[in-house]
Write an enzyme that holds these catalytic residues in place. Structure first.
Site, mmCIF file in Angstrom:
data_model
loop_
_atom_site.group_PDB
_atom_site.id
_atom_site.type_symbol
_atom_site.label_atom_id
_atom_site.label_comp_id
_atom_site.label_asym_id
_atom_site.label_seq_id
_atom_site.Cartn_x
_atom_site.Cartn_y
_atom_site.Cartn_z
ATOM 1 C CG ASP A 98 6.959 7.149 2.595
ATOM 2 O OD1 ASP A 98 7.292 7.574 1.576
ATOM 3 O OD2 ASP A 98 5.649 6.876 2.829
ATOM 4 C CE LYS A 198 -4.504 4.843 -4.399
ATOM 5 N NZ LYS A 198 -3.954 5.923 -3.509
HETATM 6 P P1 13P Z 1 -1.141 5.275 -0.488
HETATM 7 O O1 13P Z 1 -1.998 6.025 0.138
HETATM 8 O O2 13P Z 1 -1.742 4.844 -2.200
HETATM 9 O O3 13P Z 1 -1.182 3.841 -0.258
HETATM 10 O O4 13P Z 1 0.248 5.561 -0.882
HETATM 11 C C1 13P Z 1 1.226 5.607 0.003
HETATM 12 C C2 13P Z 1 2.416 6.291 -0.132
HETATM 13 O O5 13P Z 1 2.771 6.971 -1.419
HETATM 14 C C3 13P Z 1 3.301 6.398 0.816
HETATM 15 O O6 13P Z 1 4.367 7.385 0.527
#
Ligand code: 13P
Length: 389
Positions: A98, A198
């Protein structure tokens, strides 16, 4: 079965119109929990380690300043652990990087055993983002590894990925990006936000998803759109954390009523990290709250002090440092307190992941995913599976 690349799973998602959750892990116990709950729901699984999560799993508590060597070490640790878990699992499992920061981070992940990678060039000007992503696609696809790019800027905070303002993705540019880079999927900015704050009236720009998917179809390009920053930030968990001495203000997530329509419109991968951190934190706070009257355990005291010093903190990596090694590897040394701590972590992951598997609609689709090796996938890309202009 062996780990699979993400591409065949993306194809299943496209074919049947559901979304696959992608869940962030920072440790082997978390990976175990994510896999177990997906098995329970007969869903394939995407486990993702962020670039700096690899640095953390490489043993660097100061992971924000993690080196390439830390990332290599961490990628290998989680890569080997997840491959072993996958081998004994009946469901197809993907290990995805990620927010890969640069080419070196991507290489470290692939060498460690990741079968899918994200290269995040969203902070770069369009042409530079295209060049970097295209270079990664060439390297990854030669090895059968799937690639996710990003176009547009999400606001919010996630490790070192931070932006105060968002810039929505332009659908025409998104299609051009797919065409010129050959990515398999693309993270877009359309109203979601990283982190636990958010905003309280989130309205997703579904039109961006519809326009991008429609144009991809017209151009004959395969592509799946990815929704980052999509945690639900469940109200009940936030309230419980605050009742247990935490101090989370203005915490709000993406309601499922906003996500359902965008899944139907073409969002096929949904990233969740914050919810896992929150549920684990609630469980650890609860354990500590219940235990301290009875036990004067040094590990518990050390974790408790950290939580008391930072009531707004909900990243387990920040307050589990007294048991860093155990947290990363899952080794509980048959110690009853460590076993309880590990159970808190696993149960927190399962609560959130189970909920989202159901919400996103991936229940039951595991048998529909084609199980292919990285070598077979590389061969498909060579024969034109991934178009690069
Ligand atoms: P959140 O912070 O909403 O869990 O998003 C996580 C995310 O996009 C990881 O790449």
């Amino acid at each position: 079965m062996p780990l699979i690349p993400m591409r065949p799973l993306l194809e299943t998602v496209r074919q049947y119109g559901f979304a696959q959750g992608a869940f962030n892990v920072n440790s082997v116990v978390q990976a175990e929990a994510v896999i177990e709950v997906h098995e329970m729901f007969r869903s394939a699984a995407i486990l993702q380690g962020a670039d700096l999560a690899n640095a953390f799993m490489g043993g660097n508590a100061n992971f924000m300043k993690g080196t390439l060597e830390d990332k290599r070490k961490g990628a290998k640790l989680i890569g080997e652990a997840v491959a072993k878990l996958a081998k004994n699992s009946p469901i197809p499992i993907v290990l995805h990087l990620d927010h890969g920061k640069d080419f070196d981070s991507v290489k470290a992940a692939i060498e460690g055993g990741y079968t899918s990678v994200m290269i995040d060039g969203s902070h770069l000007p369009f042409e530079e983002n295209v060049d970097l992503t295209r270079e990664v696609v060439q390297y990854a696809h030669e090895r059968g590894v799937t690639v996710e790019g990003e176009l547009g800027v999400l606001s919010g905070v996630e490790d070192d990925v931070f932006s105060e303002h968002s810039t929505y993705t332009n659908p025409l540019k998104a299609v051009e990006f797919f065409r010129r880079t050959g990515v398999d999927c693309l993270a877009i900015s359309y109203g979601t936000k990283h982190g636990a704050v958010k905003g309280d009236n989130i309205q997703l720009r579904k039109e961006i998803v519809i326009a991008t998917m429609e144009n991809l179809k017209h151009e004959g390009i395969f592509g799946v759109l990815v929704s980052h920053g999509s945690s639900a930030v469940p109200r009940y968990i936030v309230e419980e954390i605050n009742q247990l001495g935490g101090k989370l203000a203005q915490a709000n997530g993406i309601p499922s009523s906003e996500l359902k329509p965008v899944i139907r419109a073409g969002i096929g991968k949904i990233n969740v990290d914050t919810d896992i951190r929150l549920a684990v934190t609630r469980n650890i706070r609860e354990l500590i709250y219940n235990l301290t009257n009875h036990v004067k355990d040094h590990m518990i005291q050390a974790i408790r002090e950290r939580l008391e010093q930072a009531p707004e903190q909900f990243d387990p990596r920040a307050y589990l440092t007294p048991i860093l090694e155990n947290f990363i590897t899952g080794d509980d040394q048959k110690d009853p307190i460590l076993q309880e701590l590990m159970a808190c972590i696993k149960n927190g992951v399962k609560e959130v992941v189970g909920t989202q598997i159901v919400e996103f609609g991936s229940v039951g689709y595991a048998p529909k995913v084609e199980v292919i090796s990285l070598e077979e996938m590389a061969e498909r890309y060579r024969k034109g599976g991934g178009r690069i202009e």
